[in-house]
Design a protein around this motif. Sequence first.
Motif, PDB file in Angstrom:
ATOM      1  N   PRO A 104       0.817  -1.225   0.000  1.00 43.79           N
ATOM      2  CA  PRO A 104       0.000   0.000   0.000  1.00 43.79           C
ATOM      3  C   PRO A 104       0.848   1.271   0.000  1.00 43.79           C
ATOM      4  N   SER A 105       1.968   1.257   0.727  1.00 40.95           N
ATOM      5  CA  SER A 105       2.811   2.454   0.746  1.00 40.95           C
ATOM      6  C   SER A 105       3.530   2.623  -0.586  1.00 40.95           C
ATOM      7  N   TYR A 106       3.791   1.518  -1.299  1.00 41.93           N
ATOM      8  CA  TYR A 106       4.377   1.625  -2.631  1.00 41.93           C
ATOM      9  C   TYR A 106       3.407   2.323  -3.580  1.00 41.93           C
ATOM     10  N   LEU A 107       2.139   1.979  -3.453  1.00 40.38           N
ATOM     11  CA  LEU A 107       1.124   2.623  -4.301  1.00 40.38           C
ATOM     12  C   LEU A 107       1.049   4.112  -3.993  1.00 40.38           C
ATOM     13  N   ASP A 108       1.122   4.462  -2.712  1.00 39.09           N
ATOM     14  CA  ASP A 108       1.137   5.885  -2.340  1.00 39.09           C
ATOM     15  C   ASP A 108       2.367   6.575  -2.920  1.00 39.09           C
ATOM     16  N   TRP A 109       3.502   5.881  -2.885  1.00 31.34           N
ATOM     17  CA  TRP A 109       4.744   6.435  -3.427  1.00 31.34           C
ATOM     18  C   TRP A 109       4.601   6.709  -4.916  1.00 31.34           C
ATOM     19  N   LEU A 110       4.002   5.761  -5.619  1.00 33.26           N
ATOM     20  CA  LEU A 110       3.781   5.942  -7.053  1.00 33.26           C
ATOM     21  C   LEU A 110       2.805   7.083  -7.318  1.00 33.26           C
ATOM     22  N   ASP A 111       1.816   7.248  -6.442  1.00 35.23           N
ATOM     23  CA  ASP A 111       0.895   8.391  -6.578  1.00 35.23           C
ATOM     24  C   ASP A 111       1.644   9.712  -6.477  1.00 35.23           C
ATOM     25  N   ARG A 112       2.573   9.795  -5.518  1.00 37.91           N
ATOM     26  CA  ARG A 112       3.342  11.025  -5.356  1.00 37.91           C
ATOM     27  C   ARG A 112       4.224  11.275  -6.572  1.00 37.91           C
ATOM     28  N   LEU A 113       4.808  10.194  -7.097  1.00 35.09           N
ATOM     29  CA  LEU A 113       5.636  10.325  -8.286  1.00 35.09           C
ATOM     30  C   LEU A 113       4.792  10.795  -9.471  1.00 35.09           C
ATOM     31  N   GLN A 114       3.634  10.195  -9.607  1.00 40.28           N
ATOM     32  CA  GLN A 114       2.750  10.552 -10.718  1.00 40.28           C
ATOM     33  C   GLN A 114       2.275  11.990 -10.599  1.00 40.28           C
ATOM     34  N   SER A 115       1.999  12.427  -9.389  1.00 38.24           N
ATOM     35  CA  SER A 115       1.564  13.804  -9.166  1.00 38.24           C
ATOM     36  C   SER A 115       2.656  14.792  -9.539  1.00 38.24           C
ATOM     37  N   MET A 116       3.908  14.446  -9.241  1.00 41.99           N
ATOM     38  CA  MET A 116       5.026  15.298  -9.613  1.00 41.99           C
ATOM     39  C   MET A 116       5.074  15.504 -11.126  1.00 41.99           C
ATOM     40  N   LEU A 150       4.910   8.627 -19.759  1.00 38.70           N
ATOM     41  CA  LEU A 150       5.410   8.313 -18.430  1.00 38.70           C
ATOM     42  C   LEU A 150       4.259   8.116 -17.459  1.00 38.70           C
ATOM     43  N   GLN A 151       3.254   8.969 -17.537  1.00 35.25           N
ATOM     44  CA  GLN A 151       2.078   8.824 -16.683  1.00 35.25           C
ATOM     45  C   GLN A 151       1.411   7.472 -16.908  1.00 35.25           C
ATOM     46  N   THR A 152       1.295   7.087 -18.169  1.00 35.31           N
ATOM     47  CA  THR A 152       0.645   5.823 -18.505  1.00 35.31           C
ATOM     48  C   THR A 152       1.447   4.635 -17.988  1.00 35.31           C
ATOM     49  N   LYS A 153       2.771   4.733 -18.089  1.00 34.84           N
ATOM     50  CA  LYS A 153       3.617   3.644 -17.602  1.00 34.84           C
ATOM     51  C   LYS A 153       3.496   3.492 -16.080  1.00 34.84           C
ATOM     52  N   ILE A 154       3.506   4.622 -15.386  1.00 28.88           N
ATOM     53  CA  ILE A 154       3.364   4.564 -13.929  1.00 28.88           C
ATOM     54  C   ILE A 154       1.992   3.992 -13.564  1.00 28.88           C
ATOM     55  N   GLU A 155       0.974   4.404 -14.283  1.00 26.92           N
ATOM     56  CA  GLU A 155      -0.376   3.895 -14.026  1.00 26.92           C
ATOM     57  C   GLU A 155      -0.420   2.383 -14.233  1.00 26.92           C
ATOM     58  N   GLY A 156       0.321   1.904 -15.227  1.00 22.51           N
ATOM     59  CA  GLY A 156       0.362   0.466 -15.463  1.00 22.51           C
ATOM     60  C   GLY A 156       1.001  -0.293 -14.311  1.00 22.51           C
ATOM     61  N   VAL A 157       2.056   0.282 -13.748  1.00 23.01           N
ATOM     62  CA  VAL A 157       2.696  -0.351 -12.595  1.00 23.01           C
ATOM     63  C   VAL A 157       1.739  -0.379 -11.409  1.00 23.01           C
ATOM     64  N   LYS A 158       1.037   0.729 -11.188  1.00 31.40           N
ATOM     65  CA  LYS A 158       0.065   0.793 -10.098  1.00 31.40           C
ATOM     66  C   LYS A 158      -1.014  -0.280 -10.271  1.00 31.40           C
ATOM     67  N   LYS A 159      -1.453  -0.477 -11.501  1.00 32.98           N
ATOM     68  CA  LYS A 159      -2.480  -1.489 -11.753  1.00 32.98           C
ATOM     69  C   LYS A 159      -1.943  -2.885 -11.482  1.00 32.98           C
ATOM     70  N   ASP A 160      -0.684  -3.143 -11.902  1.00 37.58           N
ATOM     71  CA  ASP A 160      -0.076  -4.449 -11.627  1.00 37.58           C
ATOM     72  C   ASP A 160      -0.084  -4.735 -10.130  1.00 37.58           C
ATOM     73  N   PHE A 161       0.278  -3.734  -9.350  1.00 36.99           N
ATOM     74  CA  PHE A 161       0.309  -3.910  -7.900  1.00 36.99           C
ATOM     75  C   PHE A 161      -1.097  -4.066  -7.341  1.00 36.99           C
TER      76      PHE A 161
END
Length: 289
Positions: free
Chosen positions: A70-82, A266-277
């Motif tokens: 769950p914290s990894y997903l939050d981390w990816l959210d912060r990265l995506q927001s940046m 890049l946004q799409t790639k990060i979103e894909g990782v989030k979905k995998d998780f």
Amino acid sequence: MSRWLKYITFVLMFSLTLGGCSRMGLAYRNLDVIIPWTLGDYLDMNGEQKGWFNERLKEHLSWHCTTQMPSYLDWLDRLQSMVASNQVTDDALQARATEAKQAIAETAREITPSAVELLQGLDDKQVAEMNEAFAKDQRKREVQYLKPSLDQQIKERGERMEKRLNDWLGPLSPTQRQRVAAWSNALGDQNTQWIANRVHWQKQFSAAVAQRQSPEFPQRIETLLVDRERLWTPEYRQAFAKTEAQARSLFVELMTESTPTQRQRLQTKIEGVKKDFSDLKCLKAAKQS
């Protein structure tokens, strides 16, 4: 262990975003990717050890998925927001890298007791095989990363980075490619310090395992796995700080020069990782409980 070592020999920001997320998405089909602990490349375990290892690894994976993911997903959210807000700054990247280091340390700390138990059960033949595997690893990396001329090392490093960036951003512009080349050139003979520090760590690990029945062994292994930076050579400590700073500078400038198409990719790639998780069964079960 070999894959875990990659985390400390490359800039964490890139290893966990540009260079690592594609692997991390497969983590629970390849059990040695997220959990930074595998002796498979270095140790020939017997049947009893393999059975114990697999069962303990399942427990660690369950812990990791339910408590850390769950914290990894939050981390990816912060990265995506940046990226979405075009706020990819040096300070922001430092913050994300610090969070990543803390996450890796927490996982390493969790699995340390299991690592200690397994290592204490090794016989002398297995230890000798492990040490020979370390030496083989050293020879292989020296041929791959140190045998080429410095100019060739710099060229190959730039090519590796450009390949990663092409995957996450799409084709780079001439200006972006020039910036990658400048980044690689600025790191100079960083390979030398990286390999030397790797060998330094392996020697300390081998020395600790040689004394695996001593009362100090558990603490020694925890230091090697969790507080590894304390054991770095002074030369590598300096080189690593430079590497991190150079990588942050590179990423900031690349994003400044990026096109809307690149940022969307890049946004799409990060979103894909989030979905995998998010699609992991263990994580879904944790959310439902």
